[in-house]
Design a protein around this motif. Structure first.
Motif, PDB file in Angstrom:
ATOM      1  N   LYS A  82       5.477 -15.932   2.536  1.00  0.00           N
ATOM      2  CA  LYS A  82       5.724 -16.506   1.211  1.00  0.00           C
ATOM      3  C   LYS A  82       5.312 -15.552   0.081  1.00  0.00           C
ATOM      4  O   LYS A  82       4.201 -15.019   0.075  1.00  0.00           O
ATOM      5  CB  LYS A  82       4.915 -17.803   1.086  1.00  0.00           C
ATOM      6  CG  LYS A  82       5.126 -18.524  -0.207  1.00  0.00           C
ATOM      7  CD  LYS A  82       4.471 -19.899  -0.179  1.00  0.00           C
ATOM      8  CE  LYS A  82       4.805 -20.617  -1.453  1.00  0.00           C
ATOM      9  NZ  LYS A  82       3.739 -20.711  -2.401  1.00  0.00           N
ATOM     10  N   ASP A  83       6.224 -15.336  -0.822  1.00  0.00           N
ATOM     11  CA  ASP A  83       6.006 -14.553  -2.036  1.00  0.00           C
ATOM     12  C   ASP A  83       5.675 -13.085  -1.781  1.00  0.00           C
ATOM     13  O   ASP A  83       5.096 -12.414  -2.642  1.00  0.00           O
ATOM     14  CB  ASP A  83       4.930 -15.194  -2.926  1.00  0.00           C
ATOM     15  CG  ASP A  83       5.491 -16.419  -3.653  1.00  0.00           C
ATOM     16  OD1 ASP A  83       6.723 -16.614  -3.652  1.00  0.00           O
ATOM     17  OD2 ASP A  83       4.694 -17.167  -4.222  1.00  0.00           O
ATOM     18  N   GLU A  84       6.030 -12.590  -0.599  1.00  0.00           N
ATOM     19  CA  GLU A  84       5.897 -11.145  -0.368  1.00  0.00           C
ATOM     20  C   GLU A  84       7.173 -10.441  -0.834  1.00  0.00           C
ATOM     21  O   GLU A  84       8.284 -10.974  -0.705  1.00  0.00           O
ATOM     22  CB  GLU A  84       5.630 -10.867   1.109  1.00  0.00           C
ATOM     23  CG  GLU A  84       4.206 -11.256   1.500  1.00  0.00           C
ATOM     24  CD  GLU A  84       3.881 -11.043   2.963  1.00  0.00           C
ATOM     25  OE1 GLU A  84       2.702 -11.231   3.313  1.00  0.00           O
ATOM     26  OE2 GLU A  84       4.786 -10.718   3.764  1.00  0.00           O
ATOM     27  N   ILE A  85       6.970  -9.242  -1.364  1.00  0.00           N
ATOM     28  CA  ILE A  85       8.101  -8.464  -1.894  1.00  0.00           C
ATOM     29  C   ILE A  85       8.186  -7.183  -1.070  1.00  0.00           C
ATOM     30  O   ILE A  85       7.178  -6.487  -0.884  1.00  0.00           O
ATOM     31  CB  ILE A  85       7.865  -8.102  -3.377  1.00  0.00           C
ATOM     32  CG1 ILE A  85       7.575  -9.366  -4.194  1.00  0.00           C
ATOM     33  CG2 ILE A  85       9.067  -7.330  -3.948  1.00  0.00           C
ATOM     34  CD1 ILE A  85       7.072  -9.096  -5.606  1.00  0.00           C
ATOM     35  N   ALA A  86       9.383  -6.879  -0.559  1.00  0.00           N
ATOM     36  CA  ALA A  86       9.541  -5.643   0.218  1.00  0.00           C
ATOM     37  C   ALA A  86      10.408  -4.663  -0.557  1.00  0.00           C
ATOM     38  O   ALA A  86      11.284  -5.052  -1.350  1.00  0.00           O
ATOM     39  CB  ALA A  86      10.199  -5.957   1.552  1.00  0.00           C
TER      40      ALA A  86
END
Ligand code: M6R
Length: 588
Positions: free
Chosen positions: A207-211
């Motif tokens: 959740k709410d991780e940005i790659a």
């Protein structure tokens, strides 16, 4: 619903993205599109219909090395070119899986600021917000963070920005998203099969991780844009598992895998007539809630019968979309079991989260490894069905039923019942080798059919009826056999097909009486039973192999699946991708 694929690397991107999208078509298939970088410019091609329609518009030899693509199951706005993804506003191009719940207020606000919208989707507000805040932030990651703060709902995003010709950005909140790693480039995808032709190494975003991925590296950031280390997973299956391998349809192929699926599931939990450590002990629980959707819910209905009959554990079964909003009477003695093939069904996931939040122990019965439900439950037991592509579930249903029967034995402590599973694979094979066309011919021209049965057979009627509706678009109703005469029997007219199931010799005469009642009113009867029958009330008979009641549902579902398949084929239906549906229902 909806599938996302993105690639940036040394190989031409369009064939990779289109190939990946084909593996994700089970998530939605009403329209599709790609955005790709060519000569420093982002180009977009979209089309209504399947990936094959989109492919006709694309030159696969295009020297583009960065692309994102999308296959859609419409939620907001009809399937049309303008509503298809990718959506582009200003410098930002986005593909989206999920729902933006507050899109109307965002849209109104942006309209006042002069932003023009071209579609009726919720998605278009995302590139619009990105473009709007980028002018202030002038940094892509900071802009994404700012936009995440504004969005409400569940979503996975693939993003490209005109100002960054090297990186694809991806974000996850709710809807699944992985990044995958190879020596030739990096990928984003909604599910693992999309990348298996190229690599089996992948990372699950939380959740709410940005790659941020480019042709030879990746970074993952948390919500505060702190660079974080992620575990790299290896997918054990092969790409072949998700291929047709000579079968005309995935549904047929998957039904014919049921003998293996049964054995794989059984052998994973049992060895030499004893449970392995893979099956934990749940003895502390005094009552069970089973929560699921669709066919998985019907597995729950079967399991309720088994658990109450053999393990004497009071069990209630609830549809997840209701359970998550109703008052539930559970306590520390309750085990909440969530059954889901995909492990991503939004309502089932939220029902699980509700139980967890209330401090109740949860058990997931899941097919897809490391899916959200599998990861979030306290305990997880996997069924060994392998990738299931056809929208209509078949082999996963059989595997879930097998596992719930095993769980019943474990909870009942009547371990001698394990011997009842012995040799069942031969009986599965026997049922698979029969021809079901004659039964289908009696059904395929009708507008309505009925499935009737009592107790556990009623649960199978529910599944048989759903399978027929879903694959062949014939209206069908499942009824408890004794209940028909309280109203619904008025619908029986000359020639109405009634499929009667009876696999319990204690009540066989009762179900036969009910079948005679509909026969007297003109019904055409297909009788499915494991008891020799010398009466002549039926028009066609399916004699099931003998088996203990505990394992009987594993067998009785097979003719129901194959009849539905044959009916759908006679009606020229799109068997693997029925209209209006998607395999993984990740919206509410
Ligand atoms: O992935 P899940 O098992 O959670 O899916 C639940 C239902 O959407 C699914 O069983 C659906 O009813 C099938 N299409 C039926 O064949």
């Amino acid at each position: 619903m909806c599938g996302i694929v993105g690639y940036v690397g040394k190989k031409k991107a369009l064939p990779i993205v289109l190939n990946g999208l084909k593996f994700l078509e089970y998530r939605g298939y009403d329209s599709a599109g790609v955005a790709y970088l060519l000569d420093n410019k982002v180009n977009i091609t979209k089309e209504v219909g399947r990936i094959s329609s989109l492919e006709k518009l694309i030159d696969l030899d295009t020297p583009s090395y960065m692309a994102i693509g999308h296959t859609r199951w419409a939620t907001h706005g009809e399937p049309s070119v303008s509503n298809s993804h990718p959506h582009q506003v200003g410098r930002f191009t986005v593909v989206h899986n999920g729902i933006i719940e507050n899109y109307l207020e965002i849209k109104e606000d942006l309209k006042k600021k002069g932003v023009k919208f071209l579609s009726t989707t919720d998605t278009e507000v995302i590139p619009a917000l990105l473009d709007y805040y980028y002018k202030e932030e002038k940094d892509i990651l900071k802009t994404i963070k700012k936009v995440l703060e504004k969005l409400e709902g569940s979503f996975a995003l693939g993003i490209i920005c005109d100002d960054d010709k090297e990186n694809i950005y991806a974000v996850r909140r709710g809807s699944p998203l992985i990044i995958a790693l190879s020596n030739d480039g990096m990928f984003i995808a909604s599910d693992v099969p999309a990348i298996l032709n190229y690599t089996n190494k992948y990372i699950l975003l939380e959740k709410d991780e940005i790659a941020k991925i480019n042709n030879n590296s990746y970074q993952v950031f948390d919500f505060n844009l702190k660079d974080i280390k992620k575990e790299i997973n290896t997918f054990e299956g092969s790409c072949d598992d998700a291929m047709l391998n000579g079968y005309p349809h995935y549904m047929l192929k998957e039904i014919h895998e049921e003998e293996k699926v049964f054995l794989d599931t059984f052998n994973y939990y049992v060895n030499n007539d004893s449970f392995k450590e893979t099956m934990p002990d749940f003895k502390k629980y005094k009552n069970i809630h089973i929560v699921a959707c669709g066919s998985a819910y019907y597995v729950g209905c079967i399991a309720k019968s088994l658990l109450e009959e053999y393990a004497m554990i009071p069990t209630c079964v609830e549809v997840a979309s209701e359970y998550r909003y109703k008052k539930n009477f559970y306590n520390q003695d309750t085990l909440v079991i969530v059954i889901s093939q995909s492990g991503e069904t939004a309502d089932s996931l939220e029902a699980l989260r509700k139980a967890k939040k209330d401090g109740i122990d949860t058990l997931a019965i899941v097919n897809v490894v490391l899916s959200s439900i599998a990861r979030e439950a306290k305990y997880t037991l996997y069924v060994k069905a392998g990738p299931e592509i056809a929208v209509a579930t078949t082999k996963a249903f059989l595997a879930q039923t097998t596992l719930m029967a095993l769980l019943t034995v474990k909870l009942s402590r009547k371990y001698e019942l394990l011997k009842e599973f012995k040799g069942l694979e031969r009986k599965i094979k026997e049922l698979l080798s029969k021809d079901y066309l004659e039964y289908a011919k009696a059904i395929y021209k009708c507008n309505d059919t009925f499935f009737i049965g009592r107790l556990i057979d009623y649960a199978l009627c529910l599944e048989g009826s759903l399978k027929l509706k879903e694959t062949s678009y014939i209206n069908s109703v499942a009824f408890q056999a004794g209940e028909l005469k309280h109203g619904t029997i008025s619908l029986i007219t000359k020639g109405t097909p009634v499929i009667g199931i009876c696999t319990n010799k204690d009540i066989v005469s009762k179900t036969i009486s009910n079948l005679k009642e509909v026969k007297a009113r003109g019904a055409y009867i297909i009788y499915i039973t494991n008891e020799e029958c010398h009466d002549d009330f039926y028009d066609q008979l399916i004699l099931l192999p003998k088996a203990h009641n505990l394992v009987m549902p594993i067998l009785s579902v097979i003719p129901l699946q194959l009849i539905s398949y044959e009916v759908a084929k006679l009606r020229n239906c799109d068997i693997d991708k029925p209209r209006n549906l998607a395999k993984s229902v990740t919206v509410e």
